[in-house]
Design a protein around this motif. Structure first.
Motif, mmCIF file in Angstrom:
data_model
loop_
_atom_site.group_PDB
_atom_site.id
_atom_site.type_symbol
_atom_site.label_atom_id
_atom_site.label_comp_id
_atom_site.label_asym_id
_atom_site.label_seq_id
_atom_site.Cartn_x
_atom_site.Cartn_y
_atom_site.Cartn_z
ATOM 1 N N THR A 2 10.544 1.297 34.083
ATOM 2 C CA THR A 2 11.369 0.105 34.225
ATOM 3 C C THR A 2 12.830 0.504 34.111
ATOM 4 O O THR A 2 13.174 1.686 34.043
ATOM 5 N N LEU A 3 13.692 -0.492 34.045
ATOM 6 C CA LEU A 3 15.117 -0.223 33.891
ATOM 7 C C LEU A 3 15.440 0.438 32.554
ATOM 8 O O LEU A 3 16.523 0.990 32.377
ATOM 9 N N TRP A 28 20.367 -4.775 39.330
ATOM 10 C CA TRP A 28 19.801 -4.093 38.165
ATOM 11 C C TRP A 28 20.452 -4.558 36.867
ATOM 12 O O TRP A 28 19.772 -4.705 35.848
ATOM 13 N N GLY A 31 19.037 -7.671 35.947
ATOM 14 C CA GLY A 31 17.662 -7.448 35.489
ATOM 15 C C GLY A 31 17.546 -6.779 34.131
ATOM 16 O O GLY A 31 16.441 -6.578 33.643
ATOM 17 N N GLY A 131 18.247 -10.487 44.104
ATOM 18 C CA GLY A 131 16.849 -10.299 43.737
ATOM 19 C C GLY A 131 15.855 -10.561 44.839
ATOM 20 O O GLY A 131 14.656 -10.709 44.583
ATOM 21 N N SER A 153 9.689 0.790 40.945
ATOM 22 C CA SER A 153 10.064 -0.206 39.937
ATOM 23 C C SER A 153 11.537 -0.585 40.048
ATOM 24 O O SER A 153 11.910 -1.745 39.875
ATOM 25 N N ALA A 157 12.702 -4.329 41.230
ATOM 26 C CA ALA A 157 13.511 -5.164 40.341
ATOM 27 C C ALA A 157 14.502 -6.019 41.119
ATOM 28 O O ALA A 157 15.035 -6.990 40.587
#
Length: 274
Positions: A2-3, A28, A31, A131, A153, A157
């Motif tokens: 993930t981030l 990002w 997110g 997004g 991923s 996102a």
């Protein structure tokens, strides 16, 4: 992945903070990407990106930093700049670095020759900023499952993703979805001008066109029906929509024009690859 995969000691390094690089970074950050885990290298980011960076507390650098090994090296510069830029980026590449390129036409072989290691080519589009992007991806053999998952991923996102197993198909992705937002914006422009020509006030024509394009896109996004069925649902026999579609769906109408446009974009992407 993930981030949260990034940190100040293993950062996401963005090379080029123009429209596309800035759009991805904006998505990002919204997110949950930690600004402290981002390094931006761009001597002159555009004003909108500078505003984004200022809000996030990220100071762009004019040159690649020393003593940094990126977890992800995002190459978001123009294809014509790649030849000069790549050699200076080698020091940022460590054993775990994934180089992710969004430069149209720049091949994996070109990047491999300069940087080596795991490389993924991606073609996102600007709706990533809100997004709702779409990204096609291709990986070289050095990219691990972990690398592919990280790229998936990251791009998931900010929208949807799809992988191709033949690098040449990235040029087709570029022509359809990479350049595609411009086609949609042109539709809104043309619909506005057509409304004005039909007698509408320019401001009202612009509102009608904008809301129609965005609303129809949202309906398409939410519906499970294919576009053709949604079109038919709007079209009464012998009605006003049918009269317009007789023009748009003529033998020399929109379908053939779009096919020619996509072919031209694909051809240009191939030219950029040399």
């Amino acid at each position: 992945m993930t981030l949260s995969a990034f940190s100040p000691s293993s950062p996401l390094v963005l090379i080029g903070a123009g429209k596309m690089g800035g759009a991805l970074l904006a998505g990002w950050l919204v997110g949950g990407l930690d600004p402290a885990s981002v390094v931006v290298v761009d001597p002159k980011p555009p004003a909108d990106t500078m505003a984004l960076l200022g809000k996030a507390g990220i100071a762009p650098l004019a040159a690649p930093p020393a003593g940094v090994q990126a977890r992800l090296l995002l190459l978001a510069i123009k294809p014509q700049m790649m030849g000069d830029a790549l050699p200076a980026l080698k020091a940022l590449v460590g054993p775990r670095t994934l180089s992710l390129s969004i430069a149209a036409g720049t091949t994996v072989a070109t990047i491999e020759a300069a940087l080596g290691g795991a490389i993924i080519r991606a073609m996102p589009n600007t709706p990533a900023q809100v997004g709702r992007g779409m990204t096609g991806l291709f990986a070289n053999p050095a990219a691990t499952v972990e690398d592919r998952d990280l790229a998936t991923s990251l791009l998931a996102a900010v929208g949807e993703t799809g992988w191709v197993e033949n690098e040449s198909l990235i040029d087709a992705v570029t022509a359809v979805s990479g350049s595609g937002p411009a086609y949609v914006f042109l539709l809104a422009e043309a619909l506005t001008e057509a409304g004005i020509a039909a007698g509408l006030d320019p401001a009202l024509a612009a509102r009608l066109a904008r809301q129609t394009v965005t609303g129809s896109g949202e309906l398409l996004y939410r519906s499970e029906l294919p576009p053709g069925e949604l079109r038919r649902n709007v079209t009464s026999p012998n009605g006003t929509t049918a009269a317009a579609l007789d023009v748009l769906m003529a033998e020399d109408g929109l379908a053939k024009l779009m096919t020619r446009a996509v072919a031209a974009a694909k051809r240009r992407a191939e030219e950029l690859a040399g």
